[in-house]
Scaffold this active site. Structure first.
Site, short mmCIF file in Angstrom:
data_model
loop_
_atom_site.label_atom_id
_atom_site.label_comp_id
_atom_site.label_asym_id
_atom_site.label_seq_id
_atom_site.Cartn_x
_atom_site.Cartn_y
_atom_site.Cartn_z
N LYS A 189 0.91 -1.22 -0.11
CA LYS A 189 0.03 -0.04 0.07
C LYS A 189 1.38 1.35 0.06
CE LYS A 189 -2.51 0.79 4.20
NZ LYS A 189 -2.69 0.71 5.46
N GLU A 220 -0.67 7.92 12.08
CA GLU A 220 0.55 7.82 11.77
C GLU A 220 1.90 6.69 12.99
OE1 GLU A 220 1.83 6.48 8.22
OE2 GLU A 220 0.32 6.85 8.69
N ARG A 221 1.94 5.85 12.36
CA ARG A 221 3.47 5.38 14.13
C ARG A 221 4.76 6.17 13.39
NH1 ARG A 221 0.68 1.14 11.45
NH2 ARG A 221 -0.64 -0.26 13.11
#
Length: 472
Positions: free
Chosen positions: A173, A199-200
């Site tokens: 992705k 988001e990490r």
């Protein structure tokens, strides 16, 4: 990526003496702040308090009664106390906009996360704003070529439209999103805005460096709201990034690619806020305002006479249930649906697009033209027939099929491998040079496959290459 360095602003940028005191803190429940006000601020108004020379910003989300409001803190609330004075910032949350934002990594407030100089704050735009006026909106049925064979052939992007990219971890992705950025910059001389919703920090750091290594960061803006931040940040980071996309569309480039990873985390943040604000949950526990919140974000993605914003949104599907209310709410706004399949990835088919479940509203004869429409339909038919016969082939072998079916399976396997493609953004890692294939070339090659011109060609000769005519 250091959020704490950019999130808090010294009082000098918002002097207490220049801002009216609107009230005092009554209660603090996690990120929820109840404020007793001298006058009621409007919904979405920005308020702030000062603690140890740092500014903490709130956003008003609910009027409790004639003198109290409930706000969501956009920072951590440790250290806040009852009766602390609250100051009115005079409007909704806004971000500084300037052409120099390109190439930067920013937070929800427009503060740098990349260690660079702060943006010029002369011009600011509110992040909560109505969509473009109806008289300025322009509808389009124009295809936006990406140079990615399987996308352009079977699920073409709509210029100024919205695409949903459905895929789990490990199916490519992020690589596909990066290649879209590269295509917009290389083919259309546009710019990209990436919104990292929840988001990490590891993923954000890797993506930032991958974009630099791929050479597309100079025409890209990245806006991050990280997973450990307030739900208010994760809920508003998409609108903050969209504000930059609108500015770039109107003043810098006519072609803007807006990417969001992940749209489902935006819905999750809204659900978390809804519970904190005391609203009763609705279907499957989602917030009762789900549809309006998704629409508020999606309707800002629009084309005008000044330019277009084309959106690609990664969407997580909980329990692989496409009927989930959050997924359905997002699906209702999309023009193109790209499904990334783990089965395709397991077979080494990259990009791992499921050709039978992916589709676009552009897939009609009037929009595509007879040639593209017929080729796309024929390719789908061959791949669908191959899918139907896979169990028989596994049990009895190819010899059990009729001559016509054997030809169909042979050509479907060749087409499946032809629709793989090496990408520019990972060429350094794979050692295979990236390729971009014009749509007309893809159609010509597919017509040759369907006629049987390549029936004698080994399958590996079709795998991970550009056009069939590029090399022997």
């Amino acid at each position: 990526m250091n959020v704490s360095a950019g999130t808090h602003t010294s009082p000098s940028s918002c002097p207490e003496s220049d801002r009216p005191v609107i009230g005092v803190i009554e209660e603090v429940h996690g990120p929820v702040i109840d404020i007793v006000c001298q006058r009621l601020p409007p919904l979405h108004q920005s308020l702030c308090v000062f603690l140890e020379n740092e500014r903490y910003i709130f956003e008003v989300h609910r009027h409790l009664d004639a003198s109290r409001v409930r706000a969501i803190a956009l920072h951590r609330t440790s250290g806040l106390q009852r009766m602390m004075p609250v100051y009115d910032l005079g409007g909704p949350l806004s971000v500084p906009v300037t052409p120099s934002c390109l190439g930067r990594l920013l937070d929800i407030f427009g503060n740098p996360l990349d260690g660079g100089e702060p943006l010029d704050t002369t011009v600011r735009q509110p992040i909560v704003a109505p969509p473009s006026p109806l008289e300025e909106a322009e509808s389009t049925t124009e295809i936006l070529p990406t140079g990615i064979k399987v996308i352009d052939l079977l699920c073409p992007f709509v210029r100024g439209g919205k695409t949903g990219l459905f895929g789990g971890a490990g199916v490519g992705k992020t690589v596909l999103i990066m290649e879209f950025m590269n295509a917009i910059i290389r083919l259309h001389h546009g710019v990209s805005v990436f919104a990292g919703v929840g988001e990490r920090i590891r993923e954000g750091h890797e993506l930032w460096h991958d974009m630099q290594d791929a050479g597309v960061m100079e025409r890209t803006l990245m806006v991050f709201g990280q997973m450990d931040e307030s739900p208010g940040v994760r809920f508003r980071i998409g609108l903050s990034a969209l504000t930059y996309a609108e500015y770039l569309r109107d003043h810098v480039a006519r072609e803007v690619l807006f990417l969001m990873d992940n749209a489902f985390r935006f819905v999750q943040a809204g659900s978390e806020l809804s519970g904190l604000l005391g609203r009763m949950p609705a279907t499957v526990g989602y917030q009762p305002t789900l549809l309006s919140e998704v629409a508020e974000l999606q309707e800002r993605i629009a084309s005008t006479h000044r330019g277009s914003i084309t959106a690609v949104e990664a969407v997580y599907v909980p329990a692989d249930d496409m009927t989930d209310p959050a997924v359905s709410a997002i699906l209702s706004h999309l023009d193109t649906t790209v499904i990334l399949s783990r089965n395709q990835a397991a077979k080494g088919i990259y990009p791992a697009v499921d050709p039978l479940n992916s589709g676009s509203r552009m897939m009609d004869r009037v929009t595509l033209g007879d040639r593209h429409y017929h080729v796309a339909q024929a390719v789908r038919e061959h791949l669908a027939r191959y899918h139907e016969l896979e169990d028989i082939i596994a049990m009895l072998g190819l010899e059990a099929l009729s001559e016509a079916d054997r030809k169909t399976v042979l050509r479907a396997r060749l087409l499946e491998r032809y629709l793989t493609q090496p990408f520019f953004v990972v060429s350094e890692h794979t050692g295979i040079a990236g390729v971009s294939v014009p749509l007309d070339t893809t159609l010509t090659d597919c017509e040759a496959f369907l006629r049987g011109d390549y029936d004698d060609l080994p399958e590996e000769r079709c795998y991970m290459r550009g056009s069939m005519g590029a090399t022997s």
